[in-house]
Design a protein around this motif. Structure first.
Motif, PDB file in Angstrom:
ATOM      1  N   HIS A 156       8.901   3.838  -6.900  1.00  0.00           N
ATOM      2  CA  HIS A 156       8.350   5.209  -6.943  1.00  0.00           C
ATOM      3  C   HIS A 156       8.741   5.797  -8.285  1.00  0.00           C
ATOM      4  O   HIS A 156       9.774   5.447  -8.843  1.00  0.00           O
ATOM      5  CB  HIS A 156       8.919   6.054  -5.800  1.00  0.00           C
ATOM      6  N   ASN A 157       7.909   6.675  -8.809  1.00  0.00           N
ATOM      7  CA  ASN A 157       8.245   7.249 -10.127  1.00  0.00           C
ATOM      8  C   ASN A 157       8.503   8.743 -10.043  1.00  0.00           C
ATOM      9  O   ASN A 157       8.443   9.444 -11.039  1.00  0.00           O
ATOM     10  CB  ASN A 157       7.105   6.947 -11.125  1.00  0.00           C
ATOM     11  N   ILE A 158       8.762   9.239  -8.787  1.00  0.00           N
ATOM     12  CA  ILE A 158       9.102  10.666  -8.672  1.00  0.00           C
ATOM     13  C   ILE A 158      10.426  10.820  -7.941  1.00  0.00           C
ATOM     14  O   ILE A 158      10.795   9.958  -7.127  1.00  0.00           O
ATOM     15  CB  ILE A 158       7.991  11.462  -7.926  1.00  0.00           C
ATOM     16  N   GLU A 159      11.130  11.879  -8.237  1.00  0.00           N
ATOM     17  CA  GLU A 159      12.426  12.180  -7.611  1.00  0.00           C
ATOM     18  C   GLU A 159      12.233  12.365  -6.104  1.00  0.00           C
ATOM     19  O   GLU A 159      11.295  13.039  -5.672  1.00  0.00           O
ATOM     20  CB  GLU A 159      12.982  13.475  -8.239  1.00  0.00           C
ATOM     21  N   ILE A 160      13.103  11.746  -5.304  1.00  0.00           N
ATOM     22  CA  ILE A 160      13.027  11.905  -3.842  1.00  0.00           C
ATOM     23  C   ILE A 160      13.928  13.057  -3.434  1.00  0.00           C
ATOM     24  O   ILE A 160      15.126  13.060  -3.723  1.00  0.00           O
ATOM     25  CB  ILE A 160      13.452  10.611  -3.130  1.00  0.00           C
ATOM     26  N   GLU A 161      13.359  14.067  -2.802  1.00  0.00           N
ATOM     27  CA  GLU A 161      14.100  15.250  -2.343  1.00  0.00           C
ATOM     28  C   GLU A 161      14.639  14.990  -0.936  1.00  0.00           C
ATOM     29  O   GLU A 161      13.916  14.433  -0.092  1.00  0.00           O
ATOM     30  CB  GLU A 161      13.131  16.454  -2.299  1.00  0.00           C
ATOM     31  N   VAL A 162      15.872  15.365  -0.671  1.00  0.00           N
ATOM     32  CA  VAL A 162      16.402  15.299   0.699  1.00  0.00           C
ATOM     33  C   VAL A 162      16.355  16.691   1.318  1.00  0.00           C
ATOM     34  O   VAL A 162      16.962  17.629   0.801  1.00  0.00           O
ATOM     35  CB  VAL A 162      17.850  14.761   0.717  1.00  0.00           C
ATOM     36  N   LEU A 163      15.582  16.820   2.397  1.00  0.00           N
ATOM     37  CA  LEU A 163      15.456  18.097   3.120  1.00  0.00           C
ATOM     38  C   LEU A 163      15.733  17.795   4.583  1.00  0.00           C
ATOM     39  O   LEU A 163      14.957  17.095   5.246  1.00  0.00           O
ATOM     40  CB  LEU A 163      14.041  18.667   2.935  1.00  0.00           C
ATOM     41  N   TYR A 164      16.884  18.280   5.079  1.00  0.00           N
ATOM     42  CA  TYR A 164      17.256  17.977   6.463  1.00  0.00           C
ATOM     43  C   TYR A 164      16.280  18.628   7.445  1.00  0.00           C
ATOM     44  O   TYR A 164      15.526  19.539   7.081  1.00  0.00           O
ATOM     45  CB  TYR A 164      18.691  18.452   6.723  1.00  0.00           C
ATOM     46  N   ASN A 165      16.299  18.157   8.680  1.00  0.00           N
ATOM     47  CA  ASN A 165      15.342  18.655   9.673  1.00  0.00           C
ATOM     48  C   ASN A 165      15.714  20.047  10.172  1.00  0.00           C
ATOM     49  O   ASN A 165      16.884  20.356  10.384  1.00  0.00           O
ATOM     50  CB  ASN A 165      15.246  17.668  10.842  1.00  0.00           C
ATOM     51  N   PRO A 166      14.677  20.901  10.384  1.00  0.00           N
ATOM     52  CA  PRO A 166      14.911  22.281  10.827  1.00  0.00           C
ATOM     53  C   PRO A 166      15.182  22.363  12.331  1.00  0.00           C
ATOM     54  O   PRO A 166      14.488  21.734  13.129  1.00  0.00           O
ATOM     55  CB  PRO A 166      13.593  22.981  10.482  1.00  0.00           C
ATOM     56  N   ILE A 167      16.214  23.117  12.691  1.00  0.00           N
ATOM     57  CA  ILE A 167      16.563  23.320  14.110  1.00  0.00           C
ATOM     58  C   ILE A 167      16.465  24.799  14.447  1.00  0.00           C
ATOM     59  O   ILE A 167      17.011  25.649  13.738  1.00  0.00           O
ATOM     60  CB  ILE A 167      17.999  22.816  14.402  1.00  0.00           C
ATOM     61  N   ASP A 168      15.765  25.115  15.534  1.00  0.00           N
ATOM     62  CA  ASP A 168      15.623  26.507  15.996  1.00  0.00           C
ATOM     63  C   ASP A 168      16.892  26.884  16.765  1.00  0.00           C
ATOM     64  O   ASP A 168      17.034  26.571  17.947  1.00  0.00           O
ATOM     65  CB  ASP A 168      14.372  26.610  16.898  1.00  0.00           C
ATOM     66  N   VAL A 169      17.825  27.561  16.083  1.00  0.00           N
ATOM     67  CA  VAL A 169      19.130  27.850  16.700  1.00  0.00           C
ATOM     68  C   VAL A 169      19.051  28.964  17.736  1.00  0.00           C
ATOM     69  O   VAL A 169      20.006  29.195  18.477  1.00  0.00           O
ATOM     70  CB  VAL A 169      20.188  28.189  15.624  1.00  0.00           C
ATOM     71  N   GLU A 170      17.904  29.645  17.806  1.00  0.00           N
ATOM     72  CA  GLU A 170      17.698  30.625  18.883  1.00  0.00           C
ATOM     73  C   GLU A 170      17.217  29.919  20.151  1.00  0.00           C
ATOM     74  O   GLU A 170      17.476  30.347  21.260  1.00  0.00           O
ATOM     75  CB  GLU A 170      16.686  31.690  18.439  1.00  0.00           C
ATOM     76  N   VAL A 212       0.846  -1.206   0.000  1.00  0.00           N
ATOM     77  CA  VAL A 212       0.000   0.000   0.000  1.00  0.00           C
ATOM     78  C   VAL A 212       0.878   1.252   0.000  1.00  0.00           C
ATOM     79  O   VAL A 212       0.644   2.191  -0.772  1.00  0.00           O
ATOM     80  CB  VAL A 212      -0.963   0.017   1.214  1.00  0.00           C
ATOM     81  N   ILE A 213       1.941   1.258   0.811  1.00  0.00           N
ATOM     82  CA  ILE A 213       2.807   2.453   0.880  1.00  0.00           C
ATOM     83  C   ILE A 213       3.524   2.659  -0.450  1.00  0.00           C
ATOM     84  O   ILE A 213       3.631   3.786  -0.959  1.00  0.00           O
ATOM     85  CB  ILE A 213       3.801   2.340   2.045  1.00  0.00           C
ATOM     86  N   SER A 214       3.963   1.569  -1.066  1.00  0.00           N
ATOM     87  CA  SER A 214       4.581   1.683  -2.403  1.00  0.00           C
ATOM     88  C   SER A 214       3.596   2.263  -3.405  1.00  0.00           C
ATOM     89  O   SER A 214       3.934   3.154  -4.196  1.00  0.00           O
ATOM     90  CB  SER A 214       5.013   0.297  -2.894  1.00  0.00           C
ATOM     91  N   TYR A 215       2.352   1.781  -3.365  1.00  0.00           N
ATOM     92  CA  TYR A 215       1.335   2.289  -4.305  1.00  0.00           C
ATOM     93  C   TYR A 215       1.117   3.782  -4.082  1.00  0.00           C
ATOM     94  O   TYR A 215       1.073   4.577  -5.027  1.00  0.00           O
ATOM     95  CB  TYR A 215       0.011   1.528  -4.109  1.00  0.00           C
ATOM     96  N   VAL A 216       1.034   4.191  -2.822  1.00  0.00           N
ATOM     97  CA  VAL A 216       0.838   5.619  -2.507  1.00  0.00           C
ATOM     98  C   VAL A 216       2.008   6.436  -3.055  1.00  0.00           C
ATOM     99  O   VAL A 216       1.820   7.457  -3.725  1.00  0.00           O
ATOM    100  CB  VAL A 216       0.692   5.819  -0.985  1.00  0.00           C
ATOM    101  N   PHE A 217       3.240   5.955  -2.823  1.00  0.00           N
ATOM    102  CA  PHE A 217       4.416   6.690  -3.318  1.00  0.00           C
ATOM    103  C   PHE A 217       4.398   6.831  -4.841  1.00  0.00           C
ATOM    104  O   PHE A 217       4.911   7.795  -5.404  1.00  0.00           O
ATOM    105  CB  PHE A 217       5.697   5.988  -2.882  1.00  0.00           C
ATOM    106  N   ASP A 218       3.762   5.844  -5.507  1.00  0.00           N
ATOM    107  CA  ASP A 218       3.698   5.903  -6.978  1.00  0.00           C
ATOM    108  C   ASP A 218       2.618   6.846  -7.479  1.00  0.00           C
ATOM    109  O   ASP A 218       2.588   7.187  -8.655  1.00  0.00           O
ATOM    110  CB  ASP A 218       3.384   4.504  -7.536  1.00  0.00           C
ATOM    111  N   ASN A 219       1.704   7.227  -6.563  1.00  0.00           N
ATOM    112  CA  ASN A 219       0.511   7.956  -7.023  1.00  0.00           C
ATOM    113  C   ASN A 219       0.277   9.290  -6.320  1.00  0.00           C
ATOM    114  O   ASN A 219      -0.845   9.765  -6.222  1.00  0.00           O
ATOM    115  CB  ASN A 219      -0.735   7.061  -6.863  1.00  0.00           C
ATOM    116  N   ILE A 220       1.365   9.871  -5.802  1.00  0.00           N
ATOM    117  CA  ILE A 220       1.260  11.233  -5.238  1.00  0.00           C
ATOM    118  C   ILE A 220       2.182  12.150  -6.038  1.00  0.00           C
ATOM    119  O   ILE A 220       2.788  11.733  -7.017  1.00  0.00           O
ATOM    120  CB  ILE A 220       1.638  11.228  -3.736  1.00  0.00           C
ATOM    121  N   ASP A 221       2.274  13.416  -5.589  1.00  0.00           N
ATOM    122  CA  ASP A 221       2.931  14.415  -6.428  1.00  0.00           C
ATOM    123  C   ASP A 221       4.328  14.810  -5.958  1.00  0.00           C
ATOM    124  O   ASP A 221       5.099  15.387  -6.716  1.00  0.00           O
ATOM    125  CB  ASP A 221       2.031  15.664  -6.505  1.00  0.00           C
ATOM    126  N   GLY A 222       4.638  14.537  -4.693  1.00  0.00           N
ATOM    127  CA  GLY A 222       5.960  14.892  -4.179  1.00  0.00           C
ATOM    128  C   GLY A 222       6.376  13.944  -3.076  1.00  0.00           C
ATOM    129  O   GLY A 222       5.544  13.465  -2.306  1.00  0.00           O
TER     130      GLY A 222
END
Ligand code: GMT
Length: 373
Positions: free
Chosen positions: A163-177, A135-145
């Motif tokens: 999956h048929n879409i490019e996987i973007e790597v976005l590191y986790n945001p840290i509040d440095v303040e 099911v998760i594979s099917y979802v990854f094949d049928n969403i937009d990002g």
């Protein structure tokens, strides 16, 4: 943009990432609908006019007593309704299971584009299980990002999911303040020892927390007036207490439970300790580095993308207690090295994980997803 962000309301992990991202996007003027089944942890002490919190209606029925209310359906209905009523540009799901499926259903109902960020055990633990994978594979094949939080996770996803879409790597945001060096006199009054280590986690088996107590016992043999501060709550916290008592170091270990503000606790430590058997990124690792506290963690998952060995912390072979103890002693014996590594660690977080910069990367990704529809 008008973005619907779905997440778990948890005190750590993907719930924190999703809420921190929502806060940064709201600060930049975007209209955010945060959807969950309870108030996300960070929103219990912070609100922003551009963030609307929408809670999934949990409607159960006696027939479901053994399986629980079908959250996937309930979340799907809520996501579809908000997408239509609020004219969302995009639905962004954090942690693929189960809301990735809910969002796929919402897309069929409302036509709203869907993007998913995979965080960790949704891929390396649950997602690879045949009970979830089709099911998760099917979802990854049928969403937009599709995005994830480290190069390690991208490799895992490419190997184990179609999956048929490019996987973007976005590191986790840290509040440095929020996570920065402070005067340790503001530290927690219950911390009695001159020098301390800290561990922060949800004490799930993947965190391997008892292993840290065992390593710490070796250090106490040489430095009896050393403390180990364990922050968080979860299934293996009690086992850590039992191991500490069995090894005769119960008085050296304090258990702080779940804390809203852990910056003062990070600041009391000579090092943050991790023993995770898997970790896609490790939020507490980056938070500690942001507080200029070096980290000693296993060379697993995405950790080597966060820690630069012998520069801003140490990575050791998973399960090698001797190596962990060696690095613990090195930092205990050399406050100057703690300060040098700490300063480099904060610079790494500012350069690579600062929350505003990560939010800008997400905005660029959203635009790319919408342009490629
Ligand atoms: O707690 C969560 O929401 C997810 C949890 C998990 O078990 O997958 O944490 C994951 O997501 C975090 C946020 O991206 C990462 O910092 C953690 O490293 C990751 N945990 C694991 O991979 C075990």
């Amino acid at each position: 943009m008008k973005i619907g962000i779905n997440c778990f309301p948890t005190v750590g992990g993907s719930g924190i990432v999703a809420t921190q991202l929502a806060i940064e996007l709201a600060k930049k003027g975007h209209d955010i609908h945060l959807i969950s089944y309870d108030t996300p942890f960070l929103l219990r002490t912070y609100r922003h006019p551009n963030i609307t919190l929408d809670l999934v209606d949990i409607i159960s029925y006696p027939l479901f007593k053994d399986i629980g209310a079908p959250y996937t359906i309930l979340a799907g209905s809520k996501l579809a309704r908000i997408a239509k009523e609020s004219d969302l540009d995009l639905l962004h799901i954090h942690y693929a299971i189960p809301a990735g499926v809910s969002a796929y259903l919402a897309k069929q109902i409302s036509g709203v584009p869907v993007a998913i960020t995979a965080h960790g055990s949704d891929i390396h633990t649950l997602g690879v299980d045949p009970a979830y994978n089709p099911v998760i594979s099917y979802v990854f094949d049928n969403i937009d990002g599709l995005s994830t939080v480290s190069e390690y996770m991208k490799r895992e996803m490419e190997e184990k999911f179609s999956h048929n879409i490019e996987i973007e790597v976005l590191y986790n945001p840290i509040d440095v303040e929020k996570y920065k060096r402070i005067d340790t006199k503001l530290c927690d009054f219950r911390i009695q020892h001159e020098k301390n280590y800290v561990h922060v986690s949800n004490f799930r088996p993947v965190k391997n927390a008892p292993f840290i107590v065992e390593a710490f016992a070796e250090v106490v043999k040489e430095y009896p007036d050393t403390g180990l501060i364990m922050v968080g709550e979860g299934p293996e916290r009690k086992k850590c207490e039992e191991v500490a008592s069995k090894l005769g170091i119960r008085d050296n270990v304090t258990f702080q439970g779940v804390r809203v503000s852990i910056t003062p606790i990070y600041n009391c430590a000579s090092a943050l300790l991790s023993a995770s058997t898997n970790e896609s990124f490790g939020l507490t690792i980056a938070e500690s580095m942001s507080c200029e506290i070096p980290v000693i963690a296993p060379k697993v998952g995405g950790i080597p993308e966060v820690i630069d060995h012998e520069v801003n912390g140490y990575v050791y072979e998973l399960g090698n207690r001797e190596s962990l103890v060696k690095y613990m002693l090195e930092l205990l014996d050399d406050p100057q090295r703690v300060r040098q590594m700490g300063a480099k660690g904060r610079q790494k977080v500012i350069d690579k994980f600062e929350a505003g910069k990560i939010a800008d990367q997400y905005i660029k990704w959203y635009s790319k997803v919408l342009e490629n529809l």
